[in-house]
Design a protein around this motif. Structure first.
Motif, PDB file in Angstrom:
ATOM      1  N   TYR A 176       4.049  -1.278   3.918  1.00  0.00           N
ATOM      2  CA  TYR A 176       3.114  -0.161   4.028  1.00  0.00           C
ATOM      3  C   TYR A 176       3.891   1.151   3.948  1.00  0.00           C
ATOM      4  N   ILE A 177       3.621   1.914   2.893  1.00  0.00           N
ATOM      5  CA  ILE A 177       4.276   3.206   2.670  1.00  0.00           C
ATOM      6  C   ILE A 177       3.256   4.287   2.988  1.00  0.00           C
ATOM      7  N   THR A 178       3.479   4.999   4.089  1.00  0.00           N
ATOM      8  CA  THR A 178       2.496   5.944   4.576  1.00  0.00           C
ATOM      9  C   THR A 178       2.455   7.211   3.715  1.00  0.00           C
ATOM     10  N   ALA A 179       1.482   8.069   3.994  1.00  0.00           N
ATOM     11  CA  ALA A 179       1.338   9.314   3.242  1.00  0.00           C
ATOM     12  C   ALA A 179       2.470  10.289   3.562  1.00  0.00           C
ATOM     13  N   TYR A 180       2.745  11.175   2.626  1.00  0.00           N
ATOM     14  CA  TYR A 180       3.716  12.261   2.780  1.00  0.00           C
ATOM     15  C   TYR A 180       5.135  11.728   3.005  1.00  0.00           C
ATOM     16  N   MET A 181       5.508  10.756   2.202  1.00  0.00           N
ATOM     17  CA  MET A 181       6.873  10.234   2.230  1.00  0.00           C
ATOM     18  C   MET A 181       7.615  10.639   0.977  1.00  0.00           C
ATOM     19  N   GLU A 182       8.942  10.649   1.082  1.00  0.00           N
ATOM     20  CA  GLU A 182       9.798  10.794  -0.100  1.00  0.00           C
ATOM     21  C   GLU A 182      10.818   9.672  -0.080  1.00  0.00           C
ATOM     22  N   ILE A 183      10.782   8.869  -1.139  1.00  0.00           N
ATOM     23  CA  ILE A 183      11.720   7.768  -1.291  1.00  0.00           C
ATOM     24  C   ILE A 183      12.536   8.048  -2.546  1.00  0.00           C
ATOM     25  N   GLU A 184      13.832   8.199  -2.390  1.00  0.00           N
ATOM     26  CA  GLU A 184      14.674   8.559  -3.521  1.00  0.00           C
ATOM     27  C   GLU A 184      14.998   7.339  -4.386  1.00  0.00           C
ATOM     28  N   GLU A 185      15.866   7.520  -5.387  1.00  0.00           N
ATOM     29  CA  GLU A 185      16.133   6.472  -6.353  1.00  0.00           C
ATOM     30  C   GLU A 185      16.968   5.336  -5.762  1.00  0.00           C
ATOM     31  N   ARG A 186      16.744   4.136  -6.315  1.00  0.00           N
ATOM     32  CA  ARG A 186      17.504   2.920  -6.013  1.00  0.00           C
ATOM     33  C   ARG A 186      17.462   2.533  -4.533  1.00  0.00           C
ATOM     34  N   VAL A 227       0.854  -1.183   0.000  1.00  0.00           N
ATOM     35  CA  VAL A 227       0.000   0.000   0.000  1.00  0.00           C
ATOM     36  C   VAL A 227       0.892   1.236   0.000  1.00  0.00           C
ATOM     37  N   VAL A 228       0.690   2.109  -0.977  1.00  0.00           N
ATOM     38  CA  VAL A 228       1.384   3.404  -1.049  1.00  0.00           C
ATOM     39  C   VAL A 228       0.324   4.479  -0.849  1.00  0.00           C
ATOM     40  N   GLU A 229       0.421   5.207   0.251  1.00  0.00           N
ATOM     41  CA  GLU A 229      -0.576   6.226   0.553  1.00  0.00           C
ATOM     42  C   GLU A 229      -0.316   7.515  -0.223  1.00  0.00           C
ATOM     43  N   ASN A 230      -1.223   8.485  -0.058  1.00  0.00           N
ATOM     44  CA  ASN A 230      -1.239   9.704  -0.867  1.00  0.00           C
ATOM     45  C   ASN A 230      -0.001  10.583  -0.669  1.00  0.00           C
ATOM     46  N   ASP A 231       0.277  11.414  -1.678  1.00  0.00           N
ATOM     47  CA  ASP A 231       1.304  12.467  -1.609  1.00  0.00           C
ATOM     48  C   ASP A 231       2.689  11.908  -1.315  1.00  0.00           C
TER      49      ASP A 231
END
Length: 282
Positions: A184-194, A166-170
Protein backbone atom coordinates in the motif's frame (compact mmCIF):
# COMPACT_ATOMS: atom_id res chain seq x y z
CA UNK A 1 -25.80 -10.07 -40.79
CA UNK A 2 -23.52 -8.21 -38.34
CA UNK A 3 -25.99 -5.61 -36.99
CA UNK A 4 -23.22 -2.99 -36.66
CA UNK A 5 -23.90 0.72 -36.28
CA UNK A 6 -21.15 2.67 -38.03
CA UNK A 7 -21.24 6.45 -38.47
CA UNK A 8 -20.88 7.75 -42.02
CA UNK A 9 -18.08 10.07 -40.84
CA UNK A 10 -15.98 7.20 -39.41
CA UNK A 11 -12.86 6.00 -41.23
CA UNK A 12 -12.93 2.20 -41.49
CA UNK A 13 -10.34 0.73 -43.90
CA UNK A 14 -11.07 -2.44 -45.85
CA UNK A 15 -8.40 -4.23 -43.82
CA UNK A 16 -10.31 -3.63 -40.57
CA UNK A 17 -12.11 -6.58 -39.01
CA UNK A 18 -15.29 -5.49 -37.23
CA UNK A 19 -17.12 -8.07 -35.13
CA UNK A 20 -20.91 -8.15 -34.84
CA UNK A 21 -22.91 -5.64 -32.77
CA UNK A 22 -20.21 -2.93 -32.77
CA UNK A 23 -21.03 0.78 -32.49
CA UNK A 24 -18.59 3.21 -34.13
CA UNK A 25 -19.25 6.89 -33.50
CA UNK A 26 -18.77 10.11 -35.41
CA UNK A 27 -15.27 10.89 -36.75
CA UNK A 28 -13.76 7.69 -35.38
CA UNK A 29 -10.54 6.77 -37.19
CA UNK A 30 -9.48 3.14 -37.45
CA UNK A 31 -6.04 2.26 -38.80
CA UNK A 32 -5.06 -0.57 -41.09
CA UNK A 33 -5.49 -4.15 -39.85
CA UNK A 34 -7.38 -3.15 -36.71
CA UNK A 35 -9.47 -5.94 -35.15
CA UNK A 36 -12.65 -5.19 -33.18
CA UNK A 37 -14.30 -8.03 -31.26
CA UNK A 38 -17.99 -8.54 -30.64
CA UNK A 39 -19.91 -5.57 -29.22
CA UNK A 40 -17.16 -2.94 -29.15
CA UNK A 41 -18.29 0.65 -28.65
CA UNK A 42 -16.09 3.50 -29.92
CA UNK A 43 -17.07 7.02 -28.88
CA UNK A 44 -16.97 10.06 -31.15
CA UNK A 45 -13.47 11.11 -32.21
CA UNK A 46 -11.72 8.01 -30.90
CA UNK A 47 -8.67 6.81 -32.83
CA UNK A 48 -7.39 3.24 -33.02
CA UNK A 49 -4.06 2.98 -34.80
CA UNK A 50 -2.68 0.32 -37.14
CA UNK A 51 -2.65 -3.26 -35.92
CA UNK A 52 -4.45 -2.66 -32.63
CA UNK A 53 -6.76 -5.41 -31.36
CA UNK A 54 -9.82 -4.87 -29.16
CA UNK A 55 -11.44 -7.88 -27.52
CA UNK A 56 -15.14 -8.47 -27.03
CA UNK A 57 -17.28 -5.72 -25.49
CA UNK A 58 -14.46 -3.19 -25.17
CA UNK A 59 -15.61 0.41 -24.68
CA UNK A 60 -13.44 3.29 -25.92
CA UNK A 61 -14.50 6.77 -24.83
CA UNK A 62 -14.72 9.94 -26.88
CA UNK A 63 -11.39 11.27 -28.12
CA UNK A 64 -9.34 8.36 -26.75
CA UNK A 65 -6.24 7.18 -28.61
CA UNK A 66 -5.17 3.54 -28.86
CA UNK A 67 -1.59 3.19 -30.14
CA UNK A 68 -0.33 0.87 -32.83
CA UNK A 69 -0.39 -2.87 -32.10
CA UNK A 70 -1.86 -2.38 -28.63
CA UNK A 71 -4.13 -5.22 -27.49
CA UNK A 72 -7.06 -4.78 -25.11
CA UNK A 73 -8.84 -7.67 -23.37
CA UNK A 74 -12.54 -8.43 -23.16
CA UNK A 75 -14.90 -6.15 -21.21
CA UNK A 76 -12.29 -3.42 -20.59
CA UNK A 77 -13.21 0.28 -20.56
CA UNK A 78 -10.95 3.02 -21.92
CA UNK A 79 -12.33 6.33 -20.67
CA UNK A 80 -12.62 9.52 -22.79
CA UNK A 81 -9.41 11.23 -23.94
CA UNK A 82 -7.15 8.51 -22.54
CA UNK A 83 -3.91 8.16 -24.50
CA UNK A 84 -2.39 4.68 -24.80
CA UNK A 85 1.01 4.19 -26.43
CA UNK A 86 2.16 1.61 -28.91
CA UNK A 87 2.78 -2.12 -28.37
CA UNK A 88 0.84 -2.26 -25.12
CA UNK A 89 -1.30 -4.93 -23.52
CA UNK A 90 -4.36 -4.59 -21.28
CA UNK A 91 -6.04 -7.63 -19.70
CA UNK A 92 -9.76 -8.20 -19.36
CA UNK A 93 -12.12 -6.16 -17.15
CA UNK A 94 -9.70 -3.25 -16.77
CA UNK A 95 -10.85 0.34 -16.18
CA UNK A 96 -8.38 2.82 -17.68
CA UNK A 97 -8.51 6.61 -17.28
CA UNK A 98 -11.57 6.93 -15.04
CA UNK A 99 -12.29 10.10 -13.10
CA UNK A 100 -12.12 9.88 -9.28
CA UNK A 101 -15.14 10.33 -7.06
CA UNK A 102 -14.22 11.21 -3.48
CA UNK A 103 -16.33 10.73 -0.38
CA UNK A 104 -17.71 13.82 1.38
CA UNK A 105 -15.21 13.44 4.24
CA UNK A 106 -12.14 12.67 2.14
CA UNK A 107 -9.02 14.84 2.40
CA UNK A 108 -8.80 14.55 -1.40
CA UNK A 109 -11.57 16.37 -3.26
CA UNK A 110 -12.82 15.24 -6.64
CA UNK A 111 -11.39 17.13 -9.60
CA UNK A 112 -13.48 17.10 -12.75
CA UNK A 113 -10.88 18.86 -14.94
CA UNK A 114 -8.06 16.34 -14.58
CA UNK A 115 -5.89 15.86 -17.66
CA UNK A 116 -6.22 12.56 -19.45
CA UNK A 117 -4.32 9.45 -18.45
CA UNK A 118 -1.25 9.04 -20.64
CA UNK A 119 0.51 5.71 -21.06
CA UNK A 120 3.88 5.33 -22.79
CA UNK A 121 4.91 2.60 -25.21
CA UNK A 122 5.41 -1.07 -24.40
CA UNK A 123 3.19 -1.13 -21.32
CA UNK A 124 1.55 -4.13 -19.67
CA UNK A 125 -1.65 -3.80 -17.63
CA UNK A 126 -3.18 -6.85 -15.98
CA UNK A 127 -6.78 -7.97 -15.54
CA UNK A 128 -9.21 -5.96 -13.37
CA UNK A 129 -6.78 -3.05 -13.00
CA UNK A 130 -8.18 0.43 -12.24
CA UNK A 131 -6.08 3.41 -13.40
CA UNK A 132 -7.35 6.95 -12.82
CA UNK A 133 -7.13 10.02 -15.03
CA UNK A 134 -4.46 12.64 -14.40
CA UNK A 135 -1.56 10.17 -14.09
CA UNK A 136 1.28 9.72 -16.57
CA UNK A 137 3.24 6.53 -17.24
CA UNK A 138 6.62 6.42 -18.99
CA UNK A 139 7.56 3.61 -21.37
CA UNK A 140 7.41 -0.06 -20.34
CA UNK A 141 5.33 0.40 -17.21
CA UNK A 142 3.99 -2.85 -15.73
CA UNK A 143 0.83 -2.94 -13.59
CA UNK A 144 -0.21 -6.34 -12.20
CA UNK A 145 -3.67 -7.86 -11.87
CA UNK A 146 -6.08 -6.07 -9.58
CA UNK A 147 -3.83 -3.06 -8.90
CA UNK A 148 -5.18 0.49 -8.44
CA UNK A 149 -3.28 3.70 -9.27
CA UNK A 150 -4.96 6.98 -8.39
CA UNK A 151 -4.89 10.46 -9.94
CA UNK A 152 -2.02 12.96 -10.35
CA UNK A 153 0.73 10.37 -10.05
CA UNK A 154 3.90 10.15 -12.12
CA UNK A 155 5.18 6.67 -12.97
CA UNK A 156 8.70 6.36 -14.39
CA UNK A 157 10.13 4.10 -17.07
CA UNK A 158 10.22 0.34 -16.38
CA UNK A 159 8.36 0.68 -13.09
CA UNK A 160 6.74 -2.52 -11.83
CA UNK A 161 3.55 -2.22 -9.77
CA UNK A 162 2.63 -5.71 -8.59
CA UNK A 163 -0.69 -7.49 -8.28
CA UNK A 164 -3.07 -5.98 -5.75
CA UNK A 165 -0.88 -2.94 -5.10
CA UNK A 166 -2.63 0.35 -4.35
CA UNK A 167 -0.87 3.62 -5.25
CA UNK A 168 -2.75 6.61 -3.89
CA UNK A 169 -2.97 10.11 -5.39
CA UNK A 170 -0.15 12.65 -5.87
CA UNK A 171 2.66 10.11 -5.68
CA UNK A 172 5.82 10.03 -7.78
CA UNK A 173 7.61 6.78 -8.58
CA UNK A 174 11.06 6.85 -10.21
CA UNK A 175 12.32 4.64 -13.01
CA UNK A 176 13.14 0.95 -12.50
CA UNK A 177 11.41 0.87 -9.11
CA UNK A 178 9.62 -2.37 -8.16
CA UNK A 179 6.63 -2.55 -5.82
CA UNK A 180 5.66 -6.10 -4.97
CA UNK A 181 2.28 -7.80 -4.42
CA UNK A 182 -0.18 -6.29 -1.98
CA UNK A 183 1.79 -3.22 -0.88
CA UNK A 184 0.00 0.00 0.00
CA UNK A 185 1.57 3.24 -1.24
CA UNK A 186 -0.17 6.14 0.45
CA UNK A 187 -0.90 9.57 -1.02
CA UNK A 188 1.75 12.31 -1.24
CA UNK A 189 4.77 10.03 -1.42
CA UNK A 190 7.97 10.32 -3.42
CA UNK A 191 9.75 7.13 -4.38
CA UNK A 192 12.99 7.65 -6.27
CA UNK A 193 14.58 5.42 -8.91
CA UNK A 194 15.61 1.77 -8.41
CA UNK A 195 13.79 1.36 -5.11
CA UNK A 196 12.63 -2.14 -4.13
CA UNK A 197 9.48 -2.53 -2.05
CA UNK A 198 8.70 -6.11 -0.96
CA UNK A 199 5.19 -7.58 -0.58
CA UNK A 200 2.68 -6.24 1.94
CA UNK A 201 4.56 -3.06 2.86
CA UNK A 202 2.34 -0.39 4.44
CA UNK A 203 2.98 3.36 4.21
CA UNK A 204 1.05 6.07 6.06
CA UNK A 205 0.60 9.85 5.79
CA UNK A 206 -1.65 11.06 8.63
CA UNK A 207 -0.37 11.26 12.22
CA UNK A 208 -3.81 12.41 13.39
CA UNK A 209 -5.69 9.48 11.81
CA UNK A 210 -8.60 11.58 10.64
CA UNK A 211 -8.92 13.92 13.65
CA UNK A 212 -8.54 17.74 13.75
CA UNK A 213 -8.27 20.24 10.91
CA UNK A 214 -4.52 20.49 11.51
CA UNK A 215 -4.00 17.24 9.65
CA UNK A 216 -4.85 18.81 6.27
CA UNK A 217 -1.67 20.91 6.36
CA UNK A 218 0.58 18.12 7.61
CA UNK A 219 -0.44 15.09 5.56
CA UNK A 220 2.70 13.68 3.95
CA UNK A 221 3.80 10.19 3.00
CA UNK A 222 7.33 8.86 3.21
CA UNK A 223 10.16 9.79 0.88
CA UNK A 224 12.11 6.73 -0.24
CA UNK A 225 15.39 7.67 -1.89
CA UNK A 226 17.43 6.02 -4.62
CA UNK A 227 18.23 2.35 -4.23
CA UNK A 228 16.54 1.87 -0.86
CA UNK A 229 15.06 -1.56 -0.13
CA UNK A 230 12.01 -2.09 2.04
CA UNK A 231 11.46 -5.62 3.40
CA UNK A 232 8.19 -7.53 3.45
CA UNK A 233 5.54 -6.34 5.87
CA UNK A 234 7.47 -3.22 6.93
CA UNK A 235 5.55 -0.12 8.05
CA UNK A 236 6.64 3.45 7.26
CA UNK A 237 5.18 6.23 9.40
CA UNK A 238 4.13 9.62 7.95
CA UNK A 239 6.82 11.92 6.60
CA UNK A 240 9.85 9.71 7.27
CA UNK A 241 12.78 9.93 4.88
CA UNK A 242 14.40 6.64 3.91
CA UNK A 243 17.92 7.56 2.82
CA UNK A 244 19.61 6.19 -0.33
CA UNK A 245 20.58 2.50 -0.18
CA UNK A 246 18.91 1.97 3.19
CA UNK A 247 18.00 -1.67 3.84
CA UNK A 248 14.80 -1.93 5.92
CA UNK A 249 14.45 -5.45 7.32
CA UNK A 250 11.19 -7.38 7.00
CA UNK A 251 8.58 -6.42 9.58
CA UNK A 252 10.37 -3.24 10.68
CA UNK A 253 8.51 -0.15 11.90
CA UNK A 254 10.25 2.96 10.53
CA UNK A 255 9.48 5.88 12.86
CA UNK A 256 12.26 8.32 11.94
CA UNK A 257 14.64 9.26 9.12
CA UNK A 258 17.30 6.71 8.26
CA UNK A 259 21.00 6.99 7.50
CA UNK A 260 22.40 6.27 4.05
CA UNK A 261 23.67 2.73 3.35
CA UNK A 262 22.62 1.35 6.73
CA UNK A 263 20.59 -1.75 7.65
CA UNK A 264 17.74 -1.02 10.06
CA UNK A 265 15.74 -3.65 11.87
CA UNK A 266 13.14 -4.01 14.61
CA UNK A 267 9.89 -2.66 15.97
CA UNK A 268 10.59 0.24 16.15
CA UNK A 269 13.51 0.03 13.73
CA UNK A 270 17.04 0.67 14.96
CA UNK A 271 20.34 0.99 13.16
CA UNK A 272 22.06 -2.39 12.90
CA UNK A 273 25.04 -2.27 10.54
CA UNK A 274 26.47 -1.09 7.23
CA UNK A 275 25.02 -2.39 3.96
CA UNK A 276 27.67 -4.61 2.33
CA UNK A 277 29.58 -2.88 -0.45
CA UNK A 278 28.74 -5.57 -3.00
CA UNK A 279 25.01 -4.89 -2.55
CA UNK A 280 25.21 -1.20 -3.44
CA UNK A 281 24.10 0.18 -6.81
CA UNK A 282 26.79 1.34 -9.24
Amino acid sequence: MNHNLISHSATVPLTTTVGPFCVIGENVILGENVILGVGCVLGDGAKVEDGAELGNYVSVGEGALIGQRTRIGDHSTIYPKTILGQDGFIGSNASIGRLPKASATSTVKAQSDLPSLQMGNGFTIGCSVVLYAGTTYANKAFVGDGAVVRERCSIGQNVVIGSGVVVENDTKIGQFTKIQTGSYITAYMEIEERVFIAPMVTTTNDNYMGRTEKRFKEIKGATIQRGARIGGGAILLPGVKVAPETFVAAGALVTKDTTEKRVIKGFPAKDLRQVPEEELLP
